[in-house]
Motif scaffolding. Structure first.
Motif, PDB file in Angstrom:
ATOM      1  N   ARG A 185       0.776  -1.292   0.059  1.00 38.18           N
ATOM      2  CA  ARG A 185      -0.007   0.092   0.013  1.00 38.18           C
ATOM      3  C   ARG A 185       0.828   1.129  -0.100  1.00 38.18           C
ATOM      4  O   ARG A 185       1.664   1.458   1.011  1.00 38.18           O
ATOM      5  CB  ARG A 185      -0.835   0.103   1.425  1.00 38.18           C
ATOM      6  CG  ARG A 185      -2.029  -1.210   1.211  1.00 38.18           C
ATOM      7  CD  ARG A 185      -3.110  -0.746   0.611  1.00 38.18           C
ATOM      8  NE  ARG A 185      -4.239  -1.685   0.666  1.00 38.18           N
ATOM      9  CZ  ARG A 185      -5.088  -1.762  -0.138  1.00 38.18           C
ATOM     10  NH1 ARG A 185      -5.268  -0.978  -1.205  1.00 38.18           N
ATOM     11  NH2 ARG A 185      -6.175  -2.776   0.081  1.00 38.18           N
ATOM     12  N   SER A 186       0.670   2.127  -0.917  1.00 42.68           N
ATOM     13  CA  SER A 186       1.281   3.402  -0.995  1.00 42.68           C
ATOM     14  C   SER A 186       0.582   4.491  -0.487  1.00 42.68           C
ATOM     15  O   SER A 186      -0.776   4.357  -0.606  1.00 42.68           O
ATOM     16  CB  SER A 186       1.808   3.542  -2.313  1.00 42.68           C
ATOM     17  OG  SER A 186       2.499   2.776  -2.812  1.00 42.68           O
ATOM     18  N   SER A 187       1.195   5.401   0.307  1.00 43.29           N
ATOM     19  CA  SER A 187       0.396   6.519   0.827  1.00 43.29           C
ATOM     20  C   SER A 187      -0.384   7.164  -0.262  1.00 43.29           C
ATOM     21  O   SER A 187       0.288   7.393  -1.794  1.00 43.29           O
ATOM     22  CB  SER A 187       1.293   7.440   1.747  1.00 43.29           C
ATOM     23  OG  SER A 187       2.187   8.170   0.784  1.00 43.29           O
ATOM     24  N   PRO A 188      -1.237   8.045  -0.219  1.00 40.91           N
ATOM     25  CA  PRO A 188      -1.913   9.082  -1.289  1.00 40.91           C
ATOM     26  C   PRO A 188      -0.944   9.918  -1.738  1.00 40.91           C
ATOM     27  O   PRO A 188      -0.832  10.264  -2.947  1.00 40.91           O
ATOM     28  CB  PRO A 188      -3.156   9.568  -0.515  1.00 40.91           C
ATOM     29  CG  PRO A 188      -3.520   8.685   0.426  1.00 40.91           C
ATOM     30  CD  PRO A 188      -2.120   7.935   1.127  1.00 40.91           C
ATOM     31  N   LEU A 189      -0.031  10.447  -0.759  1.00 43.16           N
ATOM     32  CA  LEU A 189       0.914  11.429  -1.212  1.00 43.16           C
ATOM     33  C   LEU A 189       2.181  10.989  -2.081  1.00 43.16           C
ATOM     34  O   LEU A 189       2.520  11.460  -3.222  1.00 43.16           O
ATOM     35  CB  LEU A 189       1.588  11.961   0.040  1.00 43.16           C
ATOM     36  CG  LEU A 189       2.685  13.209  -0.167  1.00 43.16           C
ATOM     37  CD1 LEU A 189       2.050  14.188  -0.737  1.00 43.16           C
ATOM     38  CD2 LEU A 189       3.413  13.563   1.163  1.00 43.16           C
ATOM     39  N   ALA A 190       2.393   9.701  -1.852  1.00 39.19           N
ATOM     40  CA  ALA A 190       3.409   9.043  -2.690  1.00 39.19           C
ATOM     41  C   ALA A 190       2.786   8.784  -4.091  1.00 39.19           C
ATOM     42  O   ALA A 190       3.697   8.962  -4.982  1.00 39.19           O
ATOM     43  CB  ALA A 190       3.809   7.635  -1.960  1.00 39.19           C
TER      44      ALA A 190
ATOM     45  N   THR B 286       2.825  12.010  -6.001  1.00 38.32           N
ATOM     46  CA  THR B 286       4.117  12.548  -6.142  1.00 38.32           C
ATOM     47  C   THR B 286       4.571  11.706  -7.656  1.00 38.32           C
ATOM     48  O   THR B 286       5.140  12.209  -8.453  1.00 38.32           O
ATOM     49  CB  THR B 286       5.044  12.625  -5.101  1.00 38.32           C
ATOM     50  OG1 THR B 286       4.818  13.186  -4.076  1.00 38.32           O
ATOM     51  CG2 THR B 286       6.651  12.799  -5.675  1.00 38.32           C
TER      52      THR B 286
END
Length: 76
Positions: free
Chosen positions: A5-10, A13
């Protein structure tokens, strides 16, 4: 194995970086296309330069298509 799971910010970006790379490669593609057209429309054609320009255009087109696929995948 669980999906990563990646963060929304990642993800945002990554989308921005891919969009910047796509914009840059698109500008290079337009430049290469114009160079190819100029060589093709010349009264006396330099076949070596024309072949090199066609190869460059094809290479950039494949890179542009790959980046576009990646951008579409991130949009989902």
């Amino acid at each position: 194995m669980a999906p990563v799971r990646s963060s929304p910010l990642a993800i945002i970006t990554l989308r921005r970086e891919l969009a910047e790379r796509y914009a840059r490669i698109n500008r290079l593609w337009v430049t290469a296309r114009n160079a190819y057209r100029r060589l093709h429309d010349a009264p006396v054609q330099n076949l070596v330069a024309l072949r090199d320009a066609a190869q460059r255009l094809d290479q950039l087109d494949r890179g542009r298509a790959a980046l576009l696929r990646d951008l579409k995948a991130l949009a989902d």
